[in-house]
Design a protein around this motif. Structure first.
Motif, PDB file in Angstrom:
ATOM      1  N   GLU A  75       0.819  -1.211   0.000  1.00 52.96           N
ATOM      2  CA  GLU A  75       0.000   0.000   0.000  1.00 52.96           C
ATOM      3  C   GLU A  75       0.852   1.261   0.000  1.00 52.96           C
ATOM      4  OE1 GLU A  75      -3.888   1.971   2.143  1.00 52.96           O
ATOM      5  OE2 GLU A  75      -3.062   0.122   2.951  1.00 52.96           O
ATOM      6  N   THR A  76       1.880   1.272   0.829  1.00 54.02           N
ATOM      7  CA  THR A  76       2.690   2.477   0.986  1.00 54.02           C
ATOM      8  C   THR A  76       4.030   2.412   0.255  1.00 54.02           C
ATOM      9  OG1 THR A  76       3.823   1.653   2.955  1.00 54.02           O
ATOM     10  CG2 THR A  76       1.713   2.820   3.288  1.00 54.02           C
ATOM     11  N   GLY A  77       4.491   1.200  -0.068  1.00 60.85           N
ATOM     12  CA  GLY A  77       5.809   1.022  -0.665  1.00 60.85           C
ATOM     13  C   GLY A  77       6.929   0.996   0.361  1.00 60.85           C
ATOM     14  N   SER A  78       6.612   1.239   1.627  1.00 60.51           N
ATOM     15  CA  SER A  78       7.636   1.305   2.672  1.00 60.51           C
ATOM     16  C   SER A  78       8.315  -0.035   2.893  1.00 60.51           C
ATOM     17  CB  SER A  78       7.006   1.744   3.999  1.00 60.51           C
ATOM     18  OG  SER A  78       6.473   3.034   3.871  1.00 60.51           O
ATOM     19  N   PRO A  79       9.638   0.002   3.147  1.00 54.04           N
ATOM     20  CA  PRO A  79      10.331  -1.244   3.469  1.00 54.04           C
ATOM     21  C   PRO A  79       9.902  -1.733   4.852  1.00 54.04           C
ATOM     22  CG  PRO A  79      11.822   0.620   3.704  1.00 54.04           C
ATOM     23  CD  PRO A  79      10.534   1.149   3.151  1.00 54.04           C
ATOM     24  N   ILE A  80       9.772  -3.044   4.985  1.00 54.05           N
ATOM     25  CA  ILE A  80       9.355  -3.640   6.253  1.00 54.05           C
ATOM     26  C   ILE A  80      10.567  -4.155   7.021  1.00 54.05           C
ATOM     27  CG2 ILE A  80       8.019  -5.551   7.269  1.00 54.05           C
ATOM     28  CD1 ILE A  80       6.066  -5.226   4.895  1.00 54.05           C
ATOM     29  N   ASN A  81      11.596  -4.585   6.309  1.00 54.55           N
ATOM     30  CA  ASN A  81      12.785  -5.124   6.966  1.00 54.55           C
ATOM     31  C   ASN A  81      14.025  -4.838   6.122  1.00 54.55           C
ATOM     32  OD1 ASN A  81      11.634  -7.239   5.130  1.00 54.55           O
ATOM     33  ND2 ASN A  81      13.538  -8.267   5.679  1.00 54.55           N
ATOM     34  N   PRO A  82      15.211  -4.902   6.766  1.00 55.30           N
ATOM     35  CA  PRO A  82      16.458  -4.737   6.020  1.00 55.30           C
ATOM     36  C   PRO A  82      16.645  -5.913   5.062  1.00 55.30           C
ATOM     37  CG  PRO A  82      16.827  -4.581   8.396  1.00 55.30           C
ATOM     38  CD  PRO A  82      15.421  -5.046   8.189  1.00 55.30           C
ATOM     39  N   PRO A  83      17.468  -5.760   4.050  1.00 54.92           N
ATOM     40  CA  PRO A  83      18.416  -4.662   3.890  1.00 54.92           C
ATOM     41  C   PRO A  83      17.837  -3.415   3.219  1.00 54.92           C
ATOM     42  CG  PRO A  83      18.816  -6.280   2.199  1.00 54.92           C
ATOM     43  CD  PRO A  83      17.718  -6.831   3.075  1.00 54.92           C
ATOM     44  N   ALA A  84      16.592  -3.436   2.778  1.00 56.34           N
ATOM     45  CA  ALA A  84      16.010  -2.255   2.129  1.00 56.34           C
ATOM     46  C   ALA A  84      15.767  -1.148   3.147  1.00 56.34           C
ATOM     47  CB  ALA A  84      14.702  -2.619   1.433  1.00 56.34           C
ATOM     48  N   SER A  85      16.040   0.076   2.723  1.00 51.60           N
ATOM     49  CA  SER A  85      15.760   1.221   3.587  1.00 51.60           C
ATOM     50  C   SER A  85      14.957   2.297   2.855  1.00 51.60           C
ATOM     51  CB  SER A  85      17.068   1.819   4.107  1.00 51.60           C
ATOM     52  OG  SER A  85      17.878   2.251   3.030  1.00 51.60           O
ATOM     53  N   MET A  86      14.851   2.170   1.538  1.00 52.20           N
ATOM     54  CA  MET A  86      14.099   3.122   0.731  1.00 52.20           C
ATOM     55  C   MET A  86      12.811   2.464   0.230  1.00 52.20           C
ATOM     56  SD  MET A  86      15.928   5.873   0.703  1.00 52.20           S
ATOM     57  CE  MET A  86      15.128   6.773  -0.602  1.00 52.20           C
ATOM     58  N   PRO A  87      11.729   3.243   0.108  1.00 51.63           N
ATOM     59  CA  PRO A  87      10.469   2.670  -0.376  1.00 51.63           C
ATOM     60  C   PRO A  87      10.519   2.361  -1.871  1.00 51.63           C
ATOM     61  CG  PRO A  87      10.235   5.021  -0.078  1.00 51.63           C
ATOM     62  CD  PRO A  87      11.599   4.668   0.433  1.00 51.63           C
ATOM     63  N   ILE A  88       9.577   1.537  -2.319  1.00 54.19           N
ATOM     64  CA  ILE A  88       9.374   1.313  -3.746  1.00 54.19           C
ATOM     65  C   ILE A  88       8.221   2.207  -4.194  1.00 54.19           C
ATOM     66  CG2 ILE A  88      10.303  -1.036  -3.792  1.00 54.19           C
ATOM     67  CD1 ILE A  88       7.402  -2.082  -3.678  1.00 54.19           C
ATOM     68  N   ASP A  89       8.172   2.481  -5.484  1.00 47.12           N
ATOM     69  CA  ASP A  89       7.101   3.328  -6.028  1.00 47.12           C
ATOM     70  C   ASP A  89       5.788   2.553  -6.052  1.00 47.12           C
ATOM     71  OD1 ASP A  89       8.875   5.412  -6.507  1.00 47.12           O
ATOM     72  OD2 ASP A  89       9.248   4.784  -8.577  1.00 47.12           O
ATOM     73  N   THR A  90       4.719   3.235  -5.678  1.00 47.82           N
ATOM     74  CA  THR A  90       3.380   2.663  -5.753  1.00 47.82           C
ATOM     75  C   THR A  90       2.550   3.502  -6.720  1.00 47.82           C
ATOM     76  OG1 THR A  90       2.573   3.994  -3.898  1.00 47.82           O
ATOM     77  CG2 THR A  90       3.469   1.806  -3.369  1.00 47.82           C
ATOM     78  N   PHE A  91       1.498   2.898  -7.238  1.00 49.42           N
ATOM     79  CA  PHE A  91       0.600   3.569  -8.173  1.00 49.42           C
ATOM     80  C   PHE A  91      -0.829   3.404  -7.677  1.00 49.42           C
ATOM     81  CE2 PHE A  91       4.329   2.175 -10.452  1.00 49.42           C
ATOM     82  CZ  PHE A  91       4.665   3.263 -11.225  1.00 49.42           C
ATOM     83  N   GLU A  92      -1.600   4.467  -7.794  1.00 45.75           N
ATOM     84  CA  GLU A  92      -3.011   4.401  -7.415  1.00 45.75           C
ATOM     85  C   GLU A  92      -3.746   3.468  -8.378  1.00 45.75           C
ATOM     86  OE1 GLU A  92      -6.826   7.371  -6.772  1.00 45.75           O
ATOM     87  OE2 GLU A  92      -4.807   8.222  -6.942  1.00 45.75           O
ATOM     88  N   VAL A  93      -4.642   2.654  -7.811  1.00 42.51           N
ATOM     89  CA  VAL A  93      -5.415   1.687  -8.592  1.00 42.51           C
ATOM     90  C   VAL A  93      -6.890   2.012  -8.457  1.00 42.51           C
ATOM     91  CG1 VAL A  93      -6.075  -0.754  -8.774  1.00 42.51           C
ATOM     92  CG2 VAL A  93      -3.717  -0.140  -8.213  1.00 42.51           C
ATOM     93  N   ARG A  94      -7.607   1.849  -9.551  1.00 42.93           N
ATOM     94  CA  ARG A  94      -9.068   1.895  -9.471  1.00 42.93           C
ATOM     95  C   ARG A  94      -9.608   0.786 -10.375  1.00 42.93           C
ATOM     96  NH1 ARG A  94     -10.722   7.488 -12.653  1.00 42.93           N
ATOM     97  NH2 ARG A  94     -10.480   6.651 -14.765  1.00 42.93           N
ATOM     98  N   ILE A  95     -10.791   0.311  -9.995  1.00 44.07           N
ATOM     99  CA  ILE A  95     -11.458  -0.754 -10.728  1.00 44.07           C
ATOM    100  C   ILE A  95     -12.685  -0.156 -11.392  1.00 44.07           C
ATOM    101  CG2 ILE A  95     -12.489  -3.060 -10.583  1.00 44.07           C
ATOM    102  CD1 ILE A  95      -9.528  -2.945  -9.686  1.00 44.07           C
ATOM    103  N   ASP A  96     -12.800  -0.361 -12.691  1.00 41.26           N
ATOM    104  CA  ASP A  96     -13.952   0.109 -13.455  1.00 41.26           C
ATOM    105  C   ASP A  96     -14.595  -1.124 -14.086  1.00 41.26           C
ATOM    106  OD1 ASP A  96     -15.838   1.536 -14.857  1.00 41.26           O
ATOM    107  OD2 ASP A  96     -14.431   2.299 -16.360  1.00 41.26           O
ATOM    108  N   GLY A  97     -15.674  -1.608 -13.478  1.00 38.46           N
ATOM    109  CA  GLY A  97     -16.284  -2.861 -13.916  1.00 38.46           C
ATOM    110  C   GLY A  97     -15.342  -3.995 -13.599  1.00 38.46           C
ATOM    111  N   ASP A  98     -14.818  -4.667 -14.643  1.00 38.58           N
ATOM    112  CA  ASP A  98     -13.825  -5.713 -14.391  1.00 38.58           C
ATOM    113  C   ASP A  98     -12.444  -5.301 -14.896  1.00 38.58           C
ATOM    114  OD1 ASP A  98     -14.166  -5.896 -17.127  1.00 38.58           O
ATOM    115  OD2 ASP A  98     -14.237  -8.072 -17.172  1.00 38.58           O
ATOM    116  N   THR A  99     -12.267  -4.000 -15.176  1.00 37.40           N
ATOM    117  CA  THR A  99     -11.003  -3.486 -15.681  1.00 37.40           C
ATOM    118  C   THR A  99     -10.182  -2.852 -14.560  1.00 37.40           C
ATOM    119  OG1 THR A  99     -12.000  -3.046 -17.829  1.00 37.40           O
ATOM    120  CG2 THR A  99      -9.956  -1.878 -17.334  1.00 37.40           C
TER     121      THR A  99
END
Length: 104
Positions: A75-99
């Motif tokens: 949801e946030t891209g935040s690292p939960i444990n080492p060795p990562a310390s920087m977040p990953i990029d996230t993208f907003e999602v929406r559902i339109d019907g089944d798309t």
């Protein structure tokens, strides 16, 4: 301020519960993840090892890097444990019907 542009990238049946799917939108390689009854979208790249995340484990709202095991909150891209310390990029999602659409 400009409005977000959502791009159709997949259908719900292409990403069943517990699965992942690589899609592309506006030059981004995005990993769709279906976990915790939601579709999440993240850049398919670990912020620590710069490895693709699509081979990583997907569990309860997080994904792990297949190289060093760093886990990221989908949801946030935040690292939960080492060795990562920087977040990953996230993208907003929406559902339109089944798309599935992402803001990319």
């Amino acid at each position: 301020m400009s409005e977000k542009t959502f791009v159709a990238v997949a259908t719900l049946d292409e990403v069943p519960a517990g699965s992942k799917k690589i899609v592309h939108a506006n030059g981004n390689e995005i990993l769709l993840c279906n976990t915790n009854d939601r579709i999440f979208a993240v850049r398919n790249l670990c912020s620590h090892a710069y490895e693709a995340l699509d081979c990583g484990r997907l569990r309860n709202g997080w994904i792990s890097c297949p190289v060093h095991g760093a886990r990221f909150d989908l949801e946030t891209g935040s690292p939960i444990n080492p060795p990562a310390s920087m977040p990953i990029d996230t993208f907003e999602v929406r559902i339109d019907g089944d798309t599935i659409e992402v803001a990319a």
